[in-house]
Design an enzyme around this catalytic site. Structure first.
Site, mmCIF file in Angstrom:
data_model
loop_
_atom_site.group_PDB
_atom_site.id
_atom_site.type_symbol
_atom_site.label_atom_id
_atom_site.label_comp_id
_atom_site.label_asym_id
_atom_site.label_seq_id
_atom_site.Cartn_x
_atom_site.Cartn_y
_atom_site.Cartn_z
ATOM 1 N NE ARG A 122 -32.871 -52.697 -8.716
ATOM 2 C CZ ARG A 122 -32.935 -52.920 -10.035
ATOM 3 N NH1 ARG A 122 -32.730 -54.138 -10.514
ATOM 4 N NH2 ARG A 122 -33.195 -51.931 -10.849
ATOM 5 C CG ASP A 315 -30.045 -49.532 -18.001
ATOM 6 O OD1 ASP A 315 -30.079 -49.066 -16.838
ATOM 7 O OD2 ASP A 315 -31.020 -50.059 -18.544
ATOM 8 C CE LYS A 342 -31.191 -47.526 -12.892
ATOM 9 N NZ LYS A 342 -32.563 -47.602 -13.370
ATOM 10 N NE ARG A 346 -25.949 -51.199 -12.987
ATOM 11 C CZ ARG A 346 -26.917 -51.558 -13.831
ATOM 12 N NH1 ARG A 346 -27.555 -50.640 -14.550
ATOM 13 N NH2 ARG A 346 -27.232 -52.832 -13.975
HETATM 14 O O1 SPQ Z 1 -34.731 -54.681 -14.874
HETATM 15 P P1 SPQ Z 1 -33.626 -54.039 -14.115
HETATM 16 O O2 SPQ Z 1 -32.987 -55.022 -13.192
HETATM 17 O O3 SPQ Z 1 -34.059 -52.800 -13.387
HETATM 18 O O4 SPQ Z 1 -32.518 -53.635 -15.201
HETATM 19 C C1 SPQ Z 1 -31.837 -52.412 -15.572
HETATM 20 C C2 SPQ Z 1 -30.523 -52.879 -16.305
HETATM 21 O O5 SPQ Z 1 -29.439 -52.296 -16.139
HETATM 22 O O6 SPQ Z 1 -30.641 -53.809 -17.089
HETATM 23 C C3 SPQ Z 1 -31.535 -51.470 -14.402
HETATM 24 F F1 SPQ Z 1 -30.802 -51.901 -13.507
HETATM 25 O O7 SPQ Z 1 -32.565 -51.707 -16.584
HETATM 26 C C4 SPQ Z 1 -33.782 -50.976 -16.343
HETATM 27 C C5 SPQ Z 1 -33.545 -49.500 -16.602
HETATM 28 O O8 SPQ Z 1 -32.530 -48.962 -15.807
HETATM 29 C C6 SPQ Z 1 -34.806 -51.515 -17.312
HETATM 30 C C7 SPQ Z 1 -35.979 -50.606 -17.488
HETATM 31 C C8 SPQ Z 1 -37.206 -51.117 -18.167
HETATM 32 O O9 SPQ Z 1 -37.132 -52.108 -18.912
HETATM 33 O O10 SPQ Z 1 -38.257 -50.488 -17.981
HETATM 34 C C9 SPQ Z 1 -35.957 -49.280 -17.089
HETATM 35 C C10 SPQ Z 1 -34.812 -48.665 -16.405
HETATM 36 O O11 SPQ Z 1 -35.097 -48.583 -15.025
HETATM 37 P P2 SPQ Z 1 -35.943 -47.372 -14.396
HETATM 38 O O12 SPQ Z 1 -35.896 -47.581 -12.922
HETATM 39 O O13 SPQ Z 1 -35.224 -46.133 -14.799
HETATM 40 O O14 SPQ Z 1 -37.284 -47.424 -14.908
#
Ligand code: SPQ
Length: 429
Positions: A122, A315, A342, A346
């Site tokens: 990532r 998500d 992600k 996805r």
């Molecule tokens: O923490 P992680 O692994 O990135 O988890 C995900 C998920 O599906 O649970 C994404 F894969 O959620 C992120 C979300 O997509 C959680 C998050 C946050 O807590 O700030 C923000 C989102 O990601 P991003 O890249 O859009 O900021």
């Protein structure tokens, strides 16, 4: 681990309180650690991702006591962080690594951060680049784009950063670094991403200002411990919302679901699709709104999902794609390139696995198109180690005729370890 599922014959019925919100649980530990005093957290998510956040802060010398879903963080501020004797392992959690980079950048600590095979792929430049503009010293594989990453605390200065993507992780990393920087730090994003960091920062007594899609924090602020109730995770509740809508004869009530307007895009989409969904008992305790969500089996219409809605439901796209296979017409999901970075890509994993059930679904450059309604049949599918893909596949198996075999089912523990127990409860009521 492999598990076999049969379709549901008699509907899903009952009331559930799904586990605490993952994004808020992570932040409750982080804010508890960087503030002064005892932060008491209720309904903390015991998913693997949040347990990794606890373990990383414990390695930095922060005292954290856990008793089931009640957690206490004995905060003494970043000045009292100690050098970790081991590397900080974030497991599968993108939120942990990206927000910790922001927190550690302005301390006097040096640390190495690693994660699992998914984290290794990532991109981290999205946070490393703006943090470097602030003066952060971060190195790592491919010029700091991938783990392992090394961060060496440094003096930071505030910046104004215009982000190309609407990402709460990018925004939060910069704001958290901004708290330990000289002067003001602001972030502008194309659309508003989830605002849990902003809400928690002001709840902990910090100063933060929002104008349109720009948020600004002042540097060198003092934060003070608070009591936190973590609402149930709307992203986990989403699986039951969709299950209730597509499994005939179902009626599911979900209590205390987080209904933050930057996260509730799925509710808007379900209403557009003519779902039978009711919201009641809306409460605004502390700093995050929550309420009861009730769904019943419905005949659904296709829809279009894109633009500013995407960050509000990013998500939930895997489970919405499954829902679209049961809606009448062509559903188009666009402006969702972020899905490619992600836990898995996805777009690819959703399309690949739903096709195995017989769904009419095609990937596009920035999303997917789904034509429905299509009766699904049992299939041999896999989670690809992605918790949201794993749970989506279990929900697909509920309406797929025959037997469904799912490989890699253990991935669901990242955000919802008791998903199968809750499934049994709804089947037996
Ligand atoms: O923490 P992680 O692994 O990135 O988890 C995900 C998920 O599906 O649970 C994404 F894969 O959620 C992120 C979300 O997509 C959680 C998050 C946050 O807590 O700030 C923000 C989102 O990601 P991003 O890249 O859009 O900021």
């Amino acid at each position: 681990m492999q598990q076999i599922f049969q379709c549901v014959s008699n509907g899903l019925k009952g009331t559930l309180q799904v586990p605490g919100d993952k994004s808020i649980s992570h932040r409750s530990i982080m804010f508890g650690a960087i503030s002064t005093g005892v932060t008491e957290i209720e309904n903390f998510l015991l998913g693997e991702d949040c347990l990794c956040t606890i373990s990383c802060f414990q390695k930095l010398g922060v005292q954290i006591e856990q008793n089931g879903t009640k957690v206490k963080v004995l905060g003494t501020g970043t000045k009292n962080f100690t050098y970790p004797a081991e590397v900080l392992d974030v497991g599968n959690s993108g939120t942990t690594i990206r927000l910790m980079l922001g927190i550690l950048a302005g301390t006097t600590i040096s640390a190495e951060l690693i994660g699992d095979a998914s984290i290794e792929k990532r991109p981290m430049k999205r946070v490393v680049e703006p943090l470097r503009l602030m003066g952060a010293q971060i190195t790592g594989r491919e010029d700091g784009n991938f783990t392992p990453l090394q961060v060496k605390g440094a003096m930071l200065k505030g910046i104004h950063y215009s982000s190309q993507i609407a990402s709460a992780q990018v925004k939060s990393a910069i704001l958290l670094a901004g708290l330990h920087a000289e002067g003001e730090t602001s972030v502008t994003e194309p659309y508003i991403s989830r605002d849990h960091t902003e809400r928690m920062l002001s709840y902990f007594g910090g100063y933060i200002e929002r104008k349109g899609t720009t948020v600004t924090v002042k540097g060198r602020q003092k934060l003070f411990a608070r009591k936190i109730f973590v609402p149930s995770d709307i992203s986990s509740a989403a699986f039951w919302m969709v299950a209730g809508l597509i499994v005939p004869n179902s009626h599911i009530v979900l209590s205390n679901v987080g209904l933050n307007p930057t996260r509730d895009g799925i509710i808007e989409v379900l209403k557009n699709m003519q779902a039978d969904i009711q919201i009641s008992d809306l409460q605004n305790k502390d700093f995050e709104p929550f309420g009861t969500v009730e769904v019943s089996f419905s005949l659904l219409q296709a829809t279009e999902i894109g633009g500013a809605l995407i960050p509000r439901l990013i998500d939930e796209i895997p489970i919405l794609a499954l829902l679209a296979t049961q809606a009448n017409g062509k559903t188009v999901i666009k402006d969702a390139k972020e899905l490619k970075v992600k836990e898995t890509n996805r777009i690819d994993t959703v399309v690949k696995e739903l096709k195995k059930f017989g769904a009419h679904i095609e990937a596009t450059e920035d999303g997917m198109c789904i034509i429905g309604p299509t009766p699904l049949h049992g299939a041999h599918v896999q989670s690809h180690g992605d918790h949201r893909i794993g749970m989506m596949l279990i929900v697909a198996s509920m309406i797929a005729k025959g037997e469904t075999v799912i490989d890699g089912i253990e991935a669901i523990s990242v955000s919802y370890p008791d998903f199968l127990t809750d499934y049994e409860k709804l089947k037996s009521q």
